[in-house]
Design a protein around this motif. Sequence first.
Motif, PDB file in Angstrom:
ATOM      1  N   ALA A  53       0.848  -1.197   0.000  1.00 44.33           N
ATOM      2  CA  ALA A  53       0.000   0.000   0.000  1.00 44.33           C
ATOM      3  C   ALA A  53       0.883   1.247   0.000  1.00 44.33           C
ATOM      4  CB  ALA A  53      -0.919  -0.003   1.214  1.00 44.33           C
ATOM      5  N   ALA A  54       0.479   2.237  -0.765  1.00 41.48           N
ATOM      6  CA  ALA A  54       1.322   3.429  -0.935  1.00 41.48           C
ATOM      7  C   ALA A  54       1.206   4.405   0.223  1.00 41.48           C
ATOM      8  CB  ALA A  54       0.948   4.135  -2.241  1.00 41.48           C
ATOM      9  N   GLN A  55       0.195   4.245   1.076  1.00 38.00           N
ATOM     10  CA  GLN A  55      -0.004   5.166   2.185  1.00 38.00           C
ATOM     11  C   GLN A  55      -0.552   4.409   3.388  1.00 38.00           C
ATOM     12  OE1 GLN A  55      -2.777   7.926   0.471  1.00 38.00           O
ATOM     13  NE2 GLN A  55      -4.550   6.616   0.841  1.00 38.00           N
ATOM     14  N   PRO A  56      -0.436   4.996   4.575  1.00 40.41           N
ATOM     15  CA  PRO A  56      -0.987   4.335   5.762  1.00 40.41           C
ATOM     16  C   PRO A  56      -2.500   4.134   5.630  1.00 40.41           C
ATOM     17  CG  PRO A  56       0.501   6.090   6.397  1.00 40.41           C
ATOM     18  CD  PRO A  56       0.281   6.236   4.917  1.00 40.41           C
ATOM     19  N   LEU A  57      -2.963   2.944   5.971  1.00 31.95           N
ATOM     20  CA  LEU A  57      -4.381   2.604   5.813  1.00 31.95           C
ATOM     21  C   LEU A  57      -5.149   2.602   7.132  1.00 31.95           C
ATOM     22  CD1 LEU A  57      -3.952  -0.468   3.406  1.00 31.95           C
ATOM     23  CD2 LEU A  57      -4.524   1.890   2.765  1.00 31.95           C
ATOM     24  N   TYR A  58      -4.432   2.479   8.243  1.00 32.98           N
ATOM     25  CA  TYR A  58      -5.085   2.214   9.520  1.00 32.98           C
ATOM     26  C   TYR A  58      -5.005   3.452  10.413  1.00 32.98           C
ATOM     27  CZ  TYR A  58      -5.001  -2.454   7.660  1.00 32.98           C
ATOM     28  OH  TYR A  58      -5.193  -3.540   6.839  1.00 32.98           O
ATOM     29  N   GLU A  59      -6.100   4.178  10.456  1.00 31.85           N
ATOM     30  CA  GLU A  59      -6.137   5.471  11.133  1.00 31.85           C
ATOM     31  C   GLU A  59      -5.718   5.419  12.600  1.00 31.85           C
ATOM     32  OE1 GLU A  59      -9.200   9.286  11.514  1.00 31.85           O
ATOM     33  OE2 GLU A  59      -9.840   7.433  10.522  1.00 31.85           O
ATOM     34  N   PRO A  60      -6.065   4.368  13.363  1.00 35.52           N
ATOM     35  CA  PRO A  60      -5.642   4.350  14.770  1.00 35.52           C
ATOM     36  C   PRO A  60      -4.128   4.373  14.962  1.00 35.52           C
ATOM     37  CG  PRO A  60      -7.405   2.778  14.406  1.00 35.52           C
ATOM     38  CD  PRO A  60      -6.964   3.244  13.054  1.00 35.52           C
ATOM     39  N   HIS A  61      -3.364   3.997  13.919  1.00 32.92           N
ATOM     40  CA  HIS A  61      -1.907   3.937  14.056  1.00 32.92           C
ATOM     41  C   HIS A  61      -1.193   5.059  13.293  1.00 32.92           C
ATOM     42  CE1 HIS A  61      -2.152   0.141  16.174  1.00 32.92           C
ATOM     43  NE2 HIS A  61      -2.960  -0.306  15.240  1.00 32.92           N
ATOM     44  N   ILE A  62      -1.927   6.078  12.899  1.00 33.33           N
ATOM     45  CA  ILE A  62      -1.306   7.196  12.171  1.00 33.33           C
ATOM     46  C   ILE A  62      -0.242   7.884  13.024  1.00 33.33           C
ATOM     47  CG2 ILE A  62      -1.745   9.499  11.240  1.00 33.33           C
ATOM     48  CD1 ILE A  62      -2.558   7.274   9.358  1.00 33.33           C
ATOM     49  N   ALA A  63      -0.477   7.964  14.337  1.00 34.77           N
ATOM     50  CA  ALA A  63       0.491   8.642  15.212  1.00 34.77           C
ATOM     51  C   ALA A  63       1.021   7.743  16.323  1.00 34.77           C
ATOM     52  CB  ALA A  63      -0.159   9.886  15.827  1.00 34.77           C
ATOM     53  N   SER A  64       0.536   6.525  16.431  1.00 35.79           N
ATOM     54  CA  SER A  64       0.839   5.704  17.606  1.00 35.79           C
ATOM     55  C   SER A  64       2.277   5.204  17.657  1.00 35.79           C
ATOM     56  CB  SER A  64      -0.117   4.501  17.667  1.00 35.79           C
ATOM     57  OG  SER A  64       0.080   3.645  16.554  1.00 35.79           O
ATOM     58  N   THR A  65       2.969   5.173  16.520  1.00 34.42           N
ATOM     59  CA  THR A  65       4.345   4.663  16.497  1.00 34.42           C
ATOM     60  C   THR A  65       5.397   5.765  16.511  1.00 34.42           C
ATOM     61  OG1 THR A  65       4.406   4.631  14.066  1.00 34.42           O
ATOM     62  CG2 THR A  65       3.581   2.655  15.167  1.00 34.42           C
ATOM     63  N   LEU A  66       4.984   7.021  16.429  1.00 35.65           N
ATOM     64  CA  LEU A  66       5.942   8.108  16.264  1.00 35.65           C
ATOM     65  C   LEU A  66       6.888   8.234  17.453  1.00 35.65           C
ATOM     66  CD1 LEU A  66       3.666  10.837  14.624  1.00 35.65           C
ATOM     67  CD2 LEU A  66       5.218   9.193  13.519  1.00 35.65           C
ATOM     68  N   ALA A  67       6.383   7.945  18.658  1.00 35.86           N
ATOM     69  CA  ALA A  67       7.238   8.038  19.845  1.00 35.86           C
ATOM     70  C   ALA A  67       8.378   7.032  19.799  1.00 35.86           C
ATOM     71  CB  ALA A  67       6.402   7.826  21.105  1.00 35.86           C
ATOM     72  N   TRP A  68       8.233   6.004  18.974  1.00 36.47           N
ATOM     73  CA  TRP A  68       9.255   4.967  18.841  1.00 36.47           C
ATOM     74  C   TRP A  68      10.202   5.252  17.667  1.00 36.47           C
ATOM     75  CZ3 TRP A  68       9.217   0.453  21.991  1.00 36.47           C
ATOM     76  CH2 TRP A  68       8.133   0.362  22.864  1.00 36.47           C
ATOM     77  N   GLY A  69       9.983   6.368  16.985  1.00 35.72           N
ATOM     78  CA  GLY A  69      10.805   6.698  15.831  1.00 35.72           C
ATOM     79  C   GLY A  69      10.483   5.879  14.607  1.00 35.72           C
ATOM     80  N   VAL A  70       9.256   5.366  14.548  1.00 32.21           N
ATOM     81  CA  VAL A  70       8.805   4.541  13.422  1.00 32.21           C
ATOM     82  C   VAL A  70       7.630   5.241  12.766  1.00 32.21           C
ATOM     83  CG1 VAL A  70       7.866   2.291  12.723  1.00 32.21           C
ATOM     84  CG2 VAL A  70       9.553   2.430  14.581  1.00 32.21           C
ATOM     85  N   SER A  71       7.649   5.350  11.446  1.00 33.96           N
ATOM     86  CA  SER A  71       6.529   5.976  10.748  1.00 33.96           C
ATOM     87  C   SER A  71       5.375   4.975  10.628  1.00 33.96           C
ATOM     88  CB  SER A  71       6.956   6.433   9.349  1.00 33.96           C
ATOM     89  OG  SER A  71       7.100   5.314   8.480  1.00 33.96           O
ATOM     90  N   PRO A  72       4.131   5.472  10.499  1.00 30.96           N
ATOM     91  CA  PRO A  72       3.004   4.555  10.351  1.00 30.96           C
ATOM     92  C   PRO A  72       3.112   3.680   9.110  1.00 30.96           C
ATOM     93  CG  PRO A  72       2.327   6.835   9.975  1.00 30.96           C
ATOM     94  CD  PRO A  72       3.694   6.880  10.554  1.00 30.96           C
TER      95      PRO A  72
END
Length: 240
Positions: free
Chosen positions: A181-200
């Motif tokens: 998929a060319a873009q993030p599909l799962y809205e609940p994880h759009i920002a949930s990984t950012l604190a770990w330095g990982v993009s959605p």
Amino acid sequence: MDDARRWIPYCGEAPGPSEWLGRWNLDPVLLAALALLALALWWPGAKPRVALRWAWALAVLLYVSPLCALSSAFFTVRVAHHMALVLAIAPLAAFGLAPRRVPLWTSTAVATAVFWLWHVPAPYAAALSSNAIYALMQLSLLASATVFWMAVRRAAPAAAMGAILVTMVLMGLLGALILFAAQPLYEPHIASTLAWGVSPLEDQQLAGLLMWAPGSLAYLAAALAIGWRWLQAERGLKAA
């Protein structure tokens, strides 16, 4: 409702790297259910059900340990949860419960449809915004997969291998769609990984790869095991 409050799944808000190891799930309803199951499985005089005891232990790991909270942060961990349900807990339950004859191809279709349904972005998002829908997601994944493995257990070897391989291909296809998929599909994880330095998108790609490769290999291993037993049984008959 703002986004910060909208996505609070059953396992709680997404934890950061410094806090997730302390995030045990002590939901009293869950703990009571697990305690009752433990009593049934380890009650003195009860027939040993080793497979069911392993399934219980895995359930504790998935839903009580900090892995539960980590699945709120990472879609990858959520996918690992779901794969553990359908590829570990469900077959253990199927082999620990009394065998029942169920339609093989119907159960294959239902289990596959349920797995695909809960990885469509909208139903997935709904499950992460409602405890009731989350419970429905988990129970339907487990129940449909358990019935599938029950059907595989009672089916002729060739049919069982065929059903497993069909399921493998369809899980691999879903994983590939998520991976590419060319873009993030799962809205609940759009920002949930950012604190770990990982993009959605990176999180989503890893989840798709996990579903595609290890998931497919697990089904393939099950099919090969059935084929090996079938071959050994045929050799035994010829030798007799």
